[in-house]
Design a protein around this motif. Structure first.
Motif, PDB file in Angstrom:
ATOM      1  N   TYR A   1       0.827  -1.203   0.000  1.00 30.51           N
ATOM      2  CA  TYR A   1       0.000   0.000   0.000  1.00 30.51           C
ATOM      3  C   TYR A   1       0.866   1.260   0.000  1.00 30.51           C
ATOM      4  CZ  TYR A   1      -4.593  -2.147   0.714  1.00 30.51           C
ATOM      5  OH  TYR A   1      -5.767  -2.833   0.540  1.00 30.51           O
ATOM      6  N   ALA A   2       1.917   1.272   0.802  1.00 31.65           N
ATOM      7  CA  ALA A   2       2.780   2.454   0.876  1.00 31.65           C
ATOM      8  C   ALA A   2       3.417   2.748  -0.483  1.00 31.65           C
ATOM      9  CB  ALA A   2       3.856   2.252   1.937  1.00 31.65           C
TER      10      ALA A   2
ATOM     11  N   THR B   1       2.135   2.296  -3.352  1.00 26.70           N
ATOM     12  CA  THR B   1       1.191   2.761  -4.382  1.00 26.70           C
ATOM     13  C   THR B   1       1.380   4.242  -4.680  1.00 26.70           C
ATOM     14  OG1 THR B   1      -0.529   3.189  -2.707  1.00 26.70           O
ATOM     15  CG2 THR B   1      -0.560   1.039  -3.809  1.00 26.70           C
TER      16      THR B   1
ATOM     17  N   PRO C   1       0.211   2.217  -9.048  1.00 26.66           N
ATOM     18  CA  PRO C   1      -0.925   1.398  -8.574  1.00 26.66           C
ATOM     19  C   PRO C   1      -0.667  -0.100  -8.716  1.00 26.66           C
ATOM     20  CG  PRO C   1      -1.436   2.446 -10.669  1.00 26.66           C
ATOM     21  CD  PRO C   1      -0.156   3.050 -10.194  1.00 26.66           C
TER      22      PRO C   1
ATOM     23  N   LEU D   1      -0.599  -2.452  -5.761  1.00 27.91           N
ATOM     24  CA  LEU D   1      -1.821  -2.990  -5.135  1.00 27.91           C
ATOM     25  C   LEU D   1      -1.820  -4.509  -5.180  1.00 27.91           C
ATOM     26  CD1 LEU D   1      -4.441  -0.471  -6.548  1.00 27.91           C
ATOM     27  CD2 LEU D   1      -3.953  -0.848  -4.115  1.00 27.91           C
TER      28      LEU D   1
ATOM     29  N   ALA E   1       0.047  -5.664  -2.239  1.00 24.43           N
ATOM     30  CA  ALA E   1      -0.800  -5.547  -1.038  1.00 24.43           C
ATOM     31  C   ALA E   1      -1.777  -6.716  -0.956  1.00 24.43           C
ATOM     32  CB  ALA E   1      -1.551  -4.220  -1.055  1.00 24.43           C
TER      33      ALA E   1
ATOM     34  N   GLY F   1      -1.400   0.456   6.551  1.00 21.50           N
ATOM     35  CA  GLY F   1      -1.022   0.390   5.149  1.00 21.50           C
ATOM     36  C   GLY F   1      -2.071   1.036   4.255  1.00 21.50           C
ATOM     37  N   MET F   2      -3.337   0.728   4.500  1.00 18.90           N
ATOM     38  CA  MET F   2      -4.414   1.339   3.720  1.00 18.90           C
ATOM     39  C   MET F   2      -4.371   2.855   3.848  1.00 18.90           C
ATOM     40  SD  MET F   2      -7.548  -1.304   4.517  1.00 18.90           S
ATOM     41  CE  MET F   2      -8.719  -0.381   3.553  1.00 18.90           C
TER      42      MET F   2
ATOM     43  N   SER G   1      -1.761   4.490   1.745  1.00 16.33           N
ATOM     44  CA  SER G   1      -1.923   4.365   0.303  1.00 16.33           C
ATOM     45  C   SER G   1      -2.398   5.680  -0.299  1.00 16.33           C
ATOM     46  CB  SER G   1      -2.932   3.255  -0.029  1.00 16.33           C
ATOM     47  OG  SER G   1      -4.253   3.688   0.246  1.00 16.33           O
TER      48      SER G   1
ATOM     49  N   TYR H   1      -5.121   6.026  -1.807  1.00 13.96           N
ATOM     50  CA  TYR H   1      -6.549   5.902  -2.089  1.00 13.96           C
ATOM     51  C   TYR H   1      -7.451   5.995  -0.854  1.00 13.96           C
ATOM     52  CZ  TYR H   1      -4.025   3.879  -5.978  1.00 13.96           C
ATOM     53  OH  TYR H   1      -3.116   3.672  -6.985  1.00 13.96           O
TER      54      TYR H   1
ATOM     55  N   ASN I   1      -8.959  -3.541  -3.929  1.00 16.39           N
ATOM     56  CA  ASN I   1      -7.664  -3.294  -4.562  1.00 16.39           C
ATOM     57  C   ASN I   1      -7.733  -3.521  -6.071  1.00 16.39           C
ATOM     58  OD1 ASN I   1      -6.615  -2.844  -2.022  1.00 16.39           O
ATOM     59  ND2 ASN I   1      -5.618  -4.837  -1.857  1.00 16.39           N
TER      60      ASN I   1
END
Length: 232
Positions: free
Chosen positions: A48-49, A51, A55, A58, A61, A108-109, A112, A114, A164
């Motif tokens: 995630y980091a 991204t 992308p 993903l 992840a 992590g999310m 990201s 997103y 994802n």
């Protein structure tokens, strides 16, 4: 303690785990799998980091989530298959390690490109509220519910992997909601968090009412000796 798993994919998962435990090398034990699960959560955080650069990370992840499922779900199954269970140690380690794994995934999310960090941590709080309910109920009833309302850790991982994949193919552009920049991922996770807290309150009220009826002050316990011969 009785373990209950009525999750949506529970039947398929049990068959998969039963197939896997027979193929785990003898040199690998349940503790190795527990550690591998944490490694998977760390891989998810890293993916995630990264991204921020592409992308495509993903997929890393999502792979981390598969690793996390493998370690987290297989460790107990392997112990039971080999008849080397340590019920107290296993239960304690599994539930406490889950806190670390869940935290790594949600951080992590939030790192990201997103999902907002505050949104990710809100969902984590709601998920842990349900986890605490399940653990407290297990202490009271002796039954540990792996899933609640048909949802458990495996369903959550699948949902995140689906998110994802959708982000990779369709993107997640930002838009303003009351002046706050959000993506569709943020909205989805906020709704998920609301669902977690709503289910938590509903289950809490329902089970508290059930216990209150069972232990109502002044309620007479059933006469277990009815019909027995009178004592001298």
């Amino acid at each position: 303690m009785i373990r209950i798993n009525n999750s949506l994919v529970g039947a398929v998962e049990r068959k998969t785990l039963a197939w896997l435990v027979r193929r785990v090398p003898a040199s690998i034990g349940p503790d190795h799998l527990t550690a591998f699960g944490i490694f998977g959560a760390a891989v998810t955080l890293l993916g995630y980091a990264l991204t921020a650069f592409s992308p495509a990370f993903l997929w890393l992840a999502s792979l981390g989530l598969v690793f996390h499922w493998f370690g987290d779900s297989l460790d107990g199954s392997l112990a039971r298959f080999r008849k080397i269970e340590r019920p107290k140690f296993g239960y304690f380690l599994d539930q406490t390690i889950d806190v670390i794994g869940n935290l790594l995934i949600c951080i992590g999310m939030g790192l990201s490109a997103y999902v907002r960090m505050d949104v990710a941590l809100l969902a984590l709080a709601g998920y842990h509220a349900l986890s605490i309910y399940a653990l407290v109920k297990a202490c009271v009833s002796g039954e540990f519910n792996v899933s609640l309302a048909g949802w458990g850790p495996t369903e959550m991982r699948l949902l995140i992997i689906l998110m994802n994949t959708t982000i990779f193919f369709f993107g997640a552009p930002e838009f303003a909601v009351f002046g706050v920049a959000l993506t569709w991922c943020d909205i989805t996770i906020i709704l998920m968090a609301i669902g977690f807290f709503t289910l938590f309150v509903s289950l809490l009220a329902s089970y508290a009412s059930e216990l209150a009826r069972e232990e109502r002050p002044g309620r007479k316990e059933p006469d277990m000796g009815r019909g027995a011969a009178p004592q001298p």
